[in-house]
Design an enzyme around this catalytic site. Structure first.
Site, PDB file in Angstrom:
ATOM      1  N   LYS A  22      65.285 -31.644 109.916  1.00  0.00           N
ATOM      2  CA  LYS A  22      65.699 -33.032 109.627  1.00  0.00           C
ATOM      3  C   LYS A  22      66.368 -33.102 108.258  1.00  0.00           C
ATOM      4  CE  LYS A  22      62.626 -35.862 107.577  1.00  0.00           C
ATOM      5  NZ  LYS A  22      62.909 -36.663 106.391  1.00  0.00           N
ATOM      6  N   ASN A  23      65.718 -32.517 107.253  1.00  0.00           N
ATOM      7  CA  ASN A  23      66.262 -32.625 105.897  1.00  0.00           C
ATOM      8  C   ASN A  23      67.475 -31.726 105.693  1.00  0.00           C
ATOM      9  OD1 ASN A  23      64.355 -34.505 105.362  1.00  0.00           O
ATOM     10  ND2 ASN A  23      63.042 -33.190 104.115  1.00  0.00           N
ATOM     11  N   CYS A 116      60.298 -43.269 102.779  1.00  0.00           N
ATOM     12  CA  CYS A 116      58.841 -43.260 102.661  1.00  0.00           C
ATOM     13  C   CYS A 116      58.422 -43.750 101.284  1.00  0.00           C
ATOM     14  CB  CYS A 116      58.316 -41.838 102.853  1.00  0.00           C
ATOM     15  SG  CYS A 116      58.226 -41.338 104.563  1.00  0.00           S
ATOM     16  N   ARG A 121      61.239 -43.527  93.413  1.00  0.00           N
ATOM     17  CA  ARG A 121      62.465 -42.960  93.968  1.00  0.00           C
ATOM     18  C   ARG A 121      63.732 -43.655  93.454  1.00  0.00           C
ATOM     19  NH1 ARG A 121      61.409 -41.225 100.126  1.00  0.00           N
ATOM     20  NH2 ARG A 121      62.591 -39.428  99.438  1.00  0.00           N
ATOM     21  N   ASP A 306      56.639 -31.623 100.560  1.00  0.00           N
ATOM     22  CA  ASP A 306      56.595 -32.101 101.952  1.00  0.00           C
ATOM     23  C   ASP A 306      55.510 -31.427 102.788  1.00  0.00           C
ATOM     24  OD1 ASP A 306      58.680 -33.705 101.255  1.00  0.00           O
ATOM     25  OD2 ASP A 306      60.218 -32.590 102.339  1.00  0.00           O
ATOM     26  N   ARG A 398      59.619 -40.291 112.297  1.00  0.00           N
ATOM     27  CA  ARG A 398      60.804 -40.149 111.446  1.00  0.00           C
ATOM     28  C   ARG A 398      61.156 -38.689 111.226  1.00  0.00           C
ATOM     29  NH1 ARG A 398      60.818 -44.141 106.454  1.00  0.00           N
ATOM     30  NH2 ARG A 398      62.760 -43.008 106.339  1.00  0.00           N
TER      31      ARG A 398
END
Ligand code: EPZ
Length: 419
Positions: A22-23, A116, A121, A306, A398
């Site tokens: 995903k990333n 998230c 952030r 993560d 997600r």
């Protein structure tokens, strides 16, 4: 709202295949914004964050089509530099598109990204990068960027931010002259992005190191490109930690061992057998083991933030102590609330959690506050006694494709209810 209901205690056995990262895909899709040829990604999971990114591309005037698992993106018709707030707020990675939009239109208009809630952030490093390249940046919650031309520059990131590295690359590849970007993130997802950008015709040196040099090109190619995204190291790590927590034997296909080296080093003493061959890993575990000492998160190649919630969950039932130090995000220890409800012995102070292993956890009603925190609740549910109900489970979707299907295939007892 979705709930996952897990009846814990089953060991995991069998074989699964990891998805494309995903990333990795989110920056690759952002890169498509500045390319006028078609790009086909082989094996693209239809997970929520990726679907939102595709909606953003569509809104901007691009097109995409799935052919089974393969995704083709065509941004030749892209016409807008304005990001819709309602989509931007759904994912943090919406900020990754801005460098590409600026490169394409010399303008961008957007509001603060979502994602998230694991910390504040901010986007200051991203905006500093744009300013260094000659972009005028106005606004606060809604930001307008404009540049007559993009000028190569020397940029030192104040933190090895993954997203700011992505934006520095995307915004500089068609800038005039040379851009030197220091203190960049070295995550494998960045290296994969550079591989794609080179296929587009970008001139970049230094991948895998802390300094990237971009020689701006006037024009990128327009040829169609086929690309193989890297495997999802965080998904792989999540299943490995689930297996170590329950015990059993699993094989995971589509794995890059090196990308998960920091994890494999941490757990090697607690595995009965771990074999890596080609792109497959086979692991056997009794489900028991000793405390892990200190697990400190930091940018790649160090232990990934993560995987911190998932390894924390694993550590709760190991013999002895584990100290978790979260250095990347200031608010990524919320999963310990759930773990404590299930009987974990944890003392959280600031960015540090001291875990003293207990024999068993007990099923409880817990909440997935964020994507990886949710994965940590699932791991706890798989290994504990009794039933665990994980609410707000859609947040887990997600980042994990077919989570229940994969766990059921491995012998877990898990089902979903929608309210
Ligand atoms: C990426 O987020 C990942 N997201 C995150 O994945 C991952 O946790 C993170 O990198 C770190 O590895 C995607 O790839 C979509 P950062 P990103 O910029 O780019 C601070 C997951 O679970 N910072 O490297 O947003 C920031 O607040 C997730 O899949 C600033 O201060 O991360 C954080 O403390 C969530 N100012 C640290 O840097 C800035 O302008 C690292 O953030 C930018 C970042």
């Amino acid at each position: 709202m979705s709930k996952l209901i897990i009846n814990g205690g089953n060991k995991l056995y069998g074989e699964i295949t990891a998805e494309s990262a995903k990333n990795g895909l989110l920056p690759l899709l952002s890169a498509c914004i500045l390319y006028e040829g078609k790009v086909t990604f082989i094996n693209c999971p239809k997970i929520k964050d990726i679907l939102v990114m595709l909606e953003i591309i569509k809104y901007l005037g691009g097109k995409y089509v799935f052919n089974n698992e393969n995704l083709t993106v065509d941004c030749s018709t892209l016409h807008s530099y304005e990001l819709p707030c309602e989509l931007t707020k759904k994912i943090r990675a919406s900020i990754f598109t801005i460098g590409a939009i600026i490169a394409r239109f010399r303008k961008a208009y957007f509001c603060m990204p979502g994602g998230c809630s694991i910390g504040d952030r901010p986007i200051d490093i991203h905006l500093d990068v744009f300013k260094k390249l000659g972009v005028e940046v106005c606004g606060d919650t809604i930001v307008y960027c404009r540049a007559d031309r993009l000028n190569g520059a020397e940029i030192t990131l104040k933190y090895k931010s993954v997203g700011a590295t992505i934006n520095a690359l995307l915004a500089s590849i068609t800038a005039d002259g040379k851009t030197i970007i220091r203190n960049v993130a070295k995550e494998p997802e960045i290296t994969s992005l550079i591989t794609l950008l080179k296929k587009f015709g970008a001139k970049i040196n230094g991948e895998g190191t802390s300094t990237l040099v971009v020689n701006g090109v006037k024009r990128l190619k327009k040829e169609n490109v086929t690309f193989y995204p890297i495997s999802d190291r965080i998904e792989v790590g999540t299943y490995v930690l689930a297996l170590l927590s329950t015990g059993g034997e699993i094989q995971i296909n589509n794995v890059n061992f090196i990308h998960n080296l920091s994890l494999f080093k941490k757990i090697q003493n607690n595995t009965c057998k771990m074999v890596y061959e080609d792109d497959k890993i086979y692991i056997k575990s009794s489900g028991e083991g000793s405390g892990l000492g200190v697990v400190k998160t930091a940018p790649y190649p160090f232990f990934p933030t993560d995987l911190q919630p998932q390894i924390s969950s694993y550590a709760t039932t190991l013999k002895g102590e584990t100290t978790i130090i979260e250095t990347v995000f200031e608010n990524r220890l919320k999963h310990f609330d759930g773990l404590k409800v299930m009987g974990a012995n944890v003392l959280v102070k600031g960015n540090t959690a001291k875990i003293k292993g207990v024999n068993r956890l007990t099923g409880a009603n817990v909440c997935a506050y964020d994507l990886r925190g949710g994965a940590s609740m699932v791991i706890a549910g798989l290994k504990c006694d009794g039933e665990t109900v994980v609410s707000n489970a859609e947040v887990i979707d997600r980042g994990y494709y077919n989570l229940e299907e994969k766990l059921l295939k491995l012998g877990a007892k898990i089902k979903r209810t929608e309210l």
